[in-house]
Design a protein around this motif. Structure first.
Motif, short mmCIF file in Angstrom:
data_model
loop_
_atom_site.label_atom_id
_atom_site.label_comp_id
_atom_site.label_asym_id
_atom_site.label_seq_id
_atom_site.Cartn_x
_atom_site.Cartn_y
_atom_site.Cartn_z
N ALA A 147 -10.78 -13.51 7.96
CA ALA A 147 -9.84 -13.81 6.87
C ALA A 147 -8.50 -13.12 7.10
O ALA A 147 -7.42 -13.72 6.92
CB ALA A 147 -10.45 -13.38 5.54
N GLN A 148 -8.53 -11.86 7.51
CA GLN A 148 -7.28 -11.13 7.75
C GLN A 148 -6.56 -11.66 8.98
O GLN A 148 -5.32 -11.69 9.02
CB GLN A 148 -7.58 -9.64 7.89
N GLN A 149 -7.32 -12.09 9.97
CA GLN A 149 -6.69 -12.68 11.15
C GLN A 149 -5.94 -13.96 10.78
O GLN A 149 -4.83 -14.20 11.26
CB GLN A 149 -7.76 -12.98 12.20
N SER A 150 -6.53 -14.76 9.91
CA SER A 150 -5.86 -15.98 9.45
C SER A 150 -4.63 -15.66 8.62
O SER A 150 -3.62 -16.38 8.68
CB SER A 150 -6.83 -16.83 8.63
N ALA A 151 -4.69 -14.56 7.87
CA ALA A 151 -3.55 -14.17 7.03
C ALA A 151 -2.42 -13.56 7.85
O ALA A 151 -1.30 -13.46 7.37
CB ALA A 151 -4.01 -13.18 5.97
N GLY A 152 -2.71 -13.15 9.09
CA GLY A 152 -1.66 -12.66 9.97
C GLY A 152 -1.47 -11.16 9.99
O GLY A 152 -0.55 -10.65 10.63
N ALA A 153 -2.35 -10.40 9.31
CA ALA A 153 -2.23 -8.93 9.30
C ALA A 153 -3.60 -8.31 9.03
O ALA A 153 -4.41 -8.89 8.29
CB ALA A 153 -1.22 -8.45 8.27
N PHE A 154 -3.83 -7.15 9.63
CA PHE A 154 -5.11 -6.46 9.46
C PHE A 154 -4.89 -5.18 8.64
O PHE A 154 -3.93 -4.44 8.86
CB PHE A 154 -5.71 -6.10 10.82
N ASP A 155 -5.82 -4.94 7.72
CA ASP A 155 -5.80 -3.72 6.92
C ASP A 155 -6.57 -2.64 7.66
O ASP A 155 -7.80 -2.73 7.83
CB ASP A 155 -6.42 -3.96 5.54
N VAL A 156 -5.87 -1.62 8.12
CA VAL A 156 -6.44 -0.54 8.91
C VAL A 156 -6.15 0.78 8.20
O VAL A 156 -5.10 0.93 7.56
CB VAL A 156 -5.86 -0.53 10.34
N GLU A 157 -7.07 1.70 8.31
CA GLU A 157 -6.84 3.04 7.77
C GLU A 157 -6.74 4.03 8.92
O GLU A 157 -7.64 4.09 9.77
CB GLU A 157 -7.96 3.46 6.82
N VAL A 158 -5.67 4.79 8.95
CA VAL A 158 -5.50 5.85 9.94
C VAL A 158 -5.65 7.19 9.22
O VAL A 158 -5.00 7.42 8.19
CB VAL A 158 -4.12 5.76 10.64
N LYS A 159 -6.51 8.04 9.76
CA LYS A 159 -6.74 9.35 9.17
C LYS A 159 -6.33 10.45 10.14
O LYS A 159 -6.44 10.29 11.36
CB LYS A 159 -8.21 9.54 8.80
N LEU A 160 -5.87 11.55 9.58
CA LEU A 160 -5.50 12.72 10.37
C LEU A 160 -6.17 13.94 9.72
O LEU A 160 -5.99 14.19 8.52
CB LEU A 160 -3.98 12.89 10.40
N ASN A 161 -6.93 14.67 10.52
CA ASN A 161 -7.60 15.88 10.04
C ASN A 161 -7.14 17.07 10.86
O ASN A 161 -6.95 16.97 12.08
CB ASN A 161 -9.13 15.75 10.16
N ALA A 162 -6.98 18.22 10.20
CA ALA A 162 -6.55 19.43 10.90
C ALA A 162 -6.93 20.66 10.09
O ALA A 162 -6.98 20.62 8.86
CB ALA A 162 -5.05 19.41 11.16
N LYS A 163 -7.20 21.75 10.80
CA LYS A 163 -7.45 23.04 10.15
C LYS A 163 -6.14 23.80 10.09
O LYS A 163 -5.46 23.97 11.11
CB LYS A 163 -8.48 23.85 10.95
N LEU A 164 -5.76 24.22 8.91
CA LEU A 164 -4.46 24.86 8.72
C LEU A 164 -4.55 26.38 8.80
O LEU A 164 -5.55 26.98 8.42
CB LEU A 164 -3.87 24.48 7.36
N ARG A 165 -3.47 26.96 9.32
CA ARG A 165 -3.20 28.39 9.17
C ARG A 165 -1.82 28.50 8.50
O ARG A 165 -0.92 27.72 8.80
CB ARG A 165 -3.20 29.11 10.51
N VAL A 166 -1.70 29.47 7.61
CA VAL A 166 -0.49 29.61 6.82
C VAL A 166 0.25 30.87 7.26
O VAL A 166 -0.36 31.94 7.40
CB VAL A 166 -0.81 29.68 5.32
N LYS A 167 1.55 30.75 7.48
CA LYS A 167 2.37 31.90 7.86
C LYS A 167 3.27 32.27 6.69
O LYS A 167 4.09 31.47 6.24
CB LYS A 167 3.21 31.58 9.09
N VAL A 168 3.11 33.49 6.22
CA VAL A 168 3.94 34.04 5.16
C VAL A 168 4.57 35.32 5.68
O VAL A 168 3.85 36.27 6.04
CB VAL A 168 3.12 34.34 3.88
N TRP A 169 5.90 35.34 5.78
CA TRP A 169 6.60 36.42 6.45
C TRP A 169 6.05 36.52 7.88
O TRP A 169 6.07 35.58 8.63
CB TRP A 169 6.48 37.73 5.68
#
Length: 206
Positions: A147-169
């Motif tokens: 159905a999406q191919q016929s409509a001309g566009a695909f609904d895709v989800e891109v995810k980004l995961n990361a472990k954060l470190r915070v710098k204060v001073w």
């Protein structure tokens, strides 16, 4: 009568009275430390006022996105996105960065990315690429693909995961794990009449 009883008790067992005094002292110190830590945390919050990370998918292109009769999805997806640290007093370090691509809730692409850091009020450009072949499950998924191919566009989800470190001073402290989700609509490959990709904002949570 009560005072006399306590006095007799202390005379009979002085260790018991000493233990009670130490316990009371420790409780008082612990409460004071908790109150002090809470006040310091509140002061630091009002000084630094941390803001949520902002992310946007600026462009995305599919040069291959085909579903074979055996439900194997062949794909070649390139994405350009920006991640912004809007904080003016807090720096961020991103470790264990990984990008995922999903179609109909099923992961078909995975791309590990290099760790990176952001100074205050900084923007970083990321360009994860996904290519290969991955089986997808379900007749509903295959029907939605057609159905999406016929409509001309695909609904895709891109995810980004990361472990954060915070710098204060000059201090760096462990932070939460950031999760970024970007639902995008990507023009189908080979469809010249499909609408151009529109930059899309992402959702961020910790």
């Amino acid at each position: 009568m009560g005072s006399a009883s306590r006095a007799v008790s202390c005379l009979c067992c002085p260790c018991k009275c000493l233990a009670c005094g130490l316990f009371s002292c420790l409780c008082s110190i612990l409460v004071s430390l908790l109150v002090t830590a809470g006040v310091l945390a509140l002061i630091l919050y009002f000084i630094f006022r941390p803001h949520m990370i902002a992310a946007t998918v600026d462009s995305a292109a599919l040069t291959q996105f085909a579903l074979a009769p055996n439900s194997a999805l062949s794909y070649n997806l390139t994405v350009a996105m920006t991640v912004r640290n809007p904080n003016k007093r807090v720096g961020l370090y991103y470790d264990g960065v990984e990008a995922l691509a999903l179609f109909e809730g099923q992961r078909f692409g995975y791309a590990p990315l290099d760790s990176f850091s952001q100074g205050t009020d900084a923007v970083t450009e990321l360009k994860p690429g996904f290519h290969g072949q991955q089986p997808v499950q379900g007749d509903v998924t295959a029907a939605n693909f057609r159905a999406q191919q016929s409509a001309g566009a695909f609904d895709v989800e891109v995810k980004l995961n990361a472990k954060l470190r915070v710098k204060v001073w000059a201090f760096k402290v462990p932070g939460p794990r950031a999760r970024i989700s970007c639902p995008i609509s990507v023009p189908a490959p080979g469809n010249a009449s499909a609408p151009a990709f529109q930059p899309t904002g992402c959702k961020v949570w910790f």
